[in-house]
Write a protein that holds these residues in place. Structure first.
Motif, short mmCIF file in Angstrom:
data_model
loop_
_atom_site.label_atom_id
_atom_site.label_comp_id
_atom_site.label_asym_id
_atom_site.label_seq_id
_atom_site.Cartn_x
_atom_site.Cartn_y
_atom_site.Cartn_z
N TYR A 173 -21.17 -56.65 -35.19
CA TYR A 173 -20.78 -55.66 -36.18
C TYR A 173 -19.46 -54.94 -35.94
N PHE A 174 -18.89 -55.05 -34.74
CA PHE A 174 -17.60 -54.40 -34.55
C PHE A 174 -16.51 -55.02 -35.42
N PRO A 175 -16.46 -56.35 -35.59
CA PRO A 175 -15.39 -56.92 -36.43
C PRO A 175 -15.34 -56.34 -37.85
N MET A 176 -16.49 -56.09 -38.46
CA MET A 176 -16.46 -55.53 -39.82
C MET A 176 -15.94 -54.10 -39.80
N THR A 177 -16.25 -53.36 -38.73
CA THR A 177 -15.75 -51.99 -38.61
C THR A 177 -14.24 -52.01 -38.38
N LEU A 178 -13.79 -52.92 -37.55
CA LEU A 178 -12.36 -53.06 -37.29
C LEU A 178 -11.62 -53.35 -38.60
N HIS A 179 -12.15 -54.27 -39.38
CA HIS A 179 -11.54 -54.61 -40.67
C HIS A 179 -11.50 -53.39 -41.60
N LEU A 180 -12.61 -52.68 -41.67
CA LEU A 180 -12.69 -51.48 -42.52
C LEU A 180 -11.62 -50.47 -42.13
N ILE A 181 -11.51 -50.18 -40.85
CA ILE A 181 -10.59 -49.15 -40.38
C ILE A 181 -9.13 -49.59 -40.53
N LEU A 182 -8.85 -50.83 -40.15
CA LEU A 182 -7.47 -51.33 -40.27
C LEU A 182 -7.03 -51.39 -41.73
N SER A 183 -7.95 -51.64 -42.62
CA SER A 183 -7.63 -51.71 -44.06
C SER A 183 -7.48 -50.34 -44.68
N ALA A 224 -10.95 -47.66 -34.76
CA ALA A 224 -12.13 -48.47 -35.04
C ALA A 224 -13.11 -48.41 -33.87
N LYS A 225 -12.60 -48.48 -32.64
CA LYS A 225 -13.47 -48.40 -31.47
C LYS A 225 -14.19 -47.06 -31.41
N ASP A 226 -13.45 -45.99 -31.68
CA ASP A 226 -14.04 -44.65 -31.67
C ASP A 226 -15.11 -44.50 -32.75
N ILE A 227 -14.80 -44.94 -33.96
CA ILE A 227 -15.74 -44.82 -35.06
C ILE A 227 -16.99 -45.65 -34.79
N PHE A 228 -16.81 -46.87 -34.29
CA PHE A 228 -17.96 -47.73 -34.02
C PHE A 228 -18.84 -47.11 -32.94
N GLN A 229 -18.20 -46.54 -31.92
CA GLN A 229 -18.95 -45.87 -30.85
C GLN A 229 -19.76 -44.70 -31.41
N GLU A 230 -19.14 -43.90 -32.29
CA GLU A 230 -19.86 -42.79 -32.92
C GLU A 230 -21.03 -43.30 -33.75
N VAL A 273 -25.07 -42.48 -33.50
CA VAL A 273 -25.93 -42.11 -34.62
C VAL A 273 -27.13 -43.06 -34.68
N LEU A 274 -26.86 -44.35 -34.58
CA LEU A 274 -27.93 -45.34 -34.63
C LEU A 274 -28.90 -45.17 -33.46
N TYR A 275 -28.37 -44.90 -32.28
CA TYR A 275 -29.20 -44.68 -31.10
C TYR A 275 -30.14 -43.49 -31.32
#
Length: 194
Positions: A33-43, A51-57, A61-63
């Motif tokens: 799932y990180f690749p889709m987040t990376l794409h979202l943020i870069l776009s 993207a790394k920070d957002i995915f970690q956050e 939340v999921l945890y």
């Protein structure tokens, strides 16, 4: 303690693994799932670090949700994570002042959970429609499928399409595109009603 290596992780297994602190589950979440987040943020005006920070956050939340025994996914895990990442990124853009007042209004803390559920529902609905459209396009056959892909996806001009398909002029190409579009529409709506 050595973890069992899984070949296929279900959404539930990933949640259980995350809740129990499994490194394998965490690695699987990053891989999937990180690749889709990376794409979202870069776009959307972001960097790879953003993207790394957002995915970690989002994983935090999921945890936290996975720790709650009453939590049950109402959508695919991918959709849920995408929605959480999207909302976190909108909040980040709002804080940076890059998104204006719309994001601030949209992202009231009090309705964040409701908005996330609405985002998930809308995202799931769109995914179903995209899948149905792809299936309808596959059924469409040639030359219609290629003509529509050339125009809408590859963004070829009507002149390019006229030359590629050997039409006598662009008006004939437009007429054919219209007929193909109507066939696709009929296929889509006949599948949609089933």
């Amino acid at each position: 303690m050595r973890e069992t290596i899984r070949l296929h992780w279900t959404d539930e297994a990933l949640l259980d693994g995350l809740a129990s602190g499994s490194d394998a589950a965490l690695n699987q979440l990053y891989q999937r799932y990180f690749p889709m987040t990376l794409h979202l943020i870069l776009s959307n005006n972001g960097s790879e670090d953003d993207a790394k920070d957002i995915f970690q956050e989002a994983l935090v939340v999921l945890y936290e949700r996975a720790q709650d025994e009453t939590f049950a996914l109402s959508a695919q895990l991918k959709t849920y994570l995408y929605s959480v990442c999207r909302r976190l990124w909108l909040k980040q853009l709002s804080r940076r002042g890059r998104f204006g007042s719309l994001a601030a209004d949209e992202l009231n803390e009090s309705d964040e959970l409701l908005s996330t559920d609405e985002d998930l529902t809308e995202h799931e609905r769109r995914n179903e429609q995209f899948d149905l459209m792809a299936a309808s396009l596959a059924k469409l056959g040639e030359p219609c499928r290629t003509l529509l892909e050339d125009f809408y996806i590859r963004q070829l001009s009507m002149q390019d399409i006229t030359e590629k398909f050997g039409y006598t002029n662009t008006d004939n190409a437009k007429t054919q595109k219209y007929k193909c579009l109507m066939r696709l529409k009929r296929l889509f709506f006949s599948d949609y009603q089933e």
